[in-house]
Design an enzyme around this catalytic site. Structure first.
Site, PDB file in Angstrom:
ATOM      1  N   CYS A   1       0.835  -1.196   0.000  1.00 36.96           N
ATOM      2  CA  CYS A   1       0.000   0.000   0.000  1.00 36.96           C
ATOM      3  C   CYS A   1       0.884   1.266   0.000  1.00 36.96           C
ATOM      4  O   CYS A   1       1.645   1.484  -0.921  1.00 36.96           O
ATOM      5  CB  CYS A   1      -0.997  -0.023   1.157  1.00 36.96           C
ATOM      6  SG  CYS A   1      -2.339   1.190   0.978  1.00 36.96           S
TER       7      CYS A   1
ATOM      8  N   GLU B   1      -2.897  -8.712   2.920  1.00 38.42           N
ATOM      9  CA  GLU B   1      -3.348  -9.240   4.211  1.00 38.42           C
ATOM     10  C   GLU B   1      -4.858  -9.108   4.399  1.00 38.42           C
ATOM     11  O   GLU B   1      -5.423  -9.700   5.324  1.00 38.42           O
ATOM     12  CB  GLU B   1      -2.593  -8.558   5.357  1.00 38.42           C
ATOM     13  CG  GLU B   1      -3.042  -7.160   5.708  1.00 38.42           C
ATOM     14  CD  GLU B   1      -2.529  -6.055   4.791  1.00 38.42           C
ATOM     15  OE1 GLU B   1      -2.777  -4.882   5.111  1.00 38.42           O
ATOM     16  OE2 GLU B   1      -1.886  -6.386   3.762  1.00 38.42           O
TER      17      GLU B   1
ATOM     18  N   HIS C   1      -3.905  -4.408  -0.351  1.00 37.21           N
ATOM     19  CA  HIS C   1      -3.550  -5.045   0.924  1.00 37.21           C
ATOM     20  C   HIS C   1      -3.652  -6.564   0.784  1.00 37.21           C
ATOM     21  O   HIS C   1      -4.762  -7.110   0.869  1.00 37.21           O
ATOM     22  CB  HIS C   1      -4.488  -4.575   2.037  1.00 37.21           C
ATOM     23  CG  HIS C   1      -4.255  -3.173   2.472  1.00 37.21           C
ATOM     24  ND1 HIS C   1      -3.312  -2.847   3.426  1.00 37.21           N
ATOM     25  CD2 HIS C   1      -4.828  -2.013   2.084  1.00 37.21           C
ATOM     26  CE1 HIS C   1      -3.332  -1.535   3.616  1.00 37.21           C
ATOM     27  NE2 HIS C   1      -4.234  -1.007   2.807  1.00 37.21           N
TER      28      HIS C   1
END
Length: 204
Positions: A80, A186, A184
């Site tokens: 990011c 994650e 992202h």
């Protein structure tokens, strides 16, 4: 293999740490230059404003260890805002220098027909073959949240995958051992896990 997650008060550290552990990477959150120097790979997360993030990297004396590690060939993954910091400069709220690891600038969306920030799920278009996108197709969606995007000097050479949002938004970039993901991983469910697994395989 130890992966150093850079702690510079600008990042989604806990979720990134958990995601790396989920793919069996031994990750440690740190701002200790000695730990960064000894790690086999580095992850630079980031949320917020470009200028503040660069100021924090410099305040904690982390910018030089990062550049030193990259010069030695150590893999670095920016996530990011962490990806945006890899570029030469950003025009976010002024003009600010970045780490200068990938030639190019970070610019604001000029897409009046679309909402900014670019927020939510968007699919990946693979631009060139690379091990980091092994198993990824245009049907794979990842989660974005950003108002600025990277404009690499050499799109064809440095962009591995992009998303369409009025413009071609570099989603995954790579220049040698420096990799960036604008989204992202994650927060991107199974696709994010697959990409982080590919990153793990880059390290082996």
């Amino acid at each position: 293999m130890t992966v150093a997650i850079i702690d510079y008060d600008v990042g989604n550290l806990k979720n990134v740490h958990t995601a790396l552990q989920d793919v069996a990477l031994d990750a440690v959150i740190t701002r200790d230059p000695a730990v960064i120097d000894s790690a086999e790979a580095i992850v630079l997360p980031g949320v917020g404003a470009f200028a503040d993030a660069m100021a924090n990297l410099e305040r904690f004396s982390l910018d030089e260890p990062l550049k030193r590690s990259v010069a030695k060939g150590k893999p670095l993954l920016g996530i990011c805002l962490g990806m945006q910091l890899l570029f030469d400069e950003s025009e976010e709220d002024g003009r600010w220098p970045g780490l200068g690891l990938i030639p190019g600038r970070v610019v604001h969306f000029d897409t009046p027909q679309l909402k900014v920030p670019h927020m939510g799920w968007n699919n990946l278009n693979v631009h060139r073959e690379d091990s980091i996108v092994r198993g990824i197709t245009h049907e794979d969606y990842v989660y974005f949240v950003h108002s600025y995007y990277a404009a690499p000097k050499d799109f064809d050479a440095d962009v591995v995958a992009y998303a369409d949002y009025g413009v071609r938004v570099p989603a995954i970039v790579r220049k040698d051992n420096v990799i960036g993901m604008q989204f992202h991983p994650e927060k991107s469910a199974g696709v994010g896990t697959r990409l982080l697994t590919n990153f793990k395989e880059v390290l082996s």
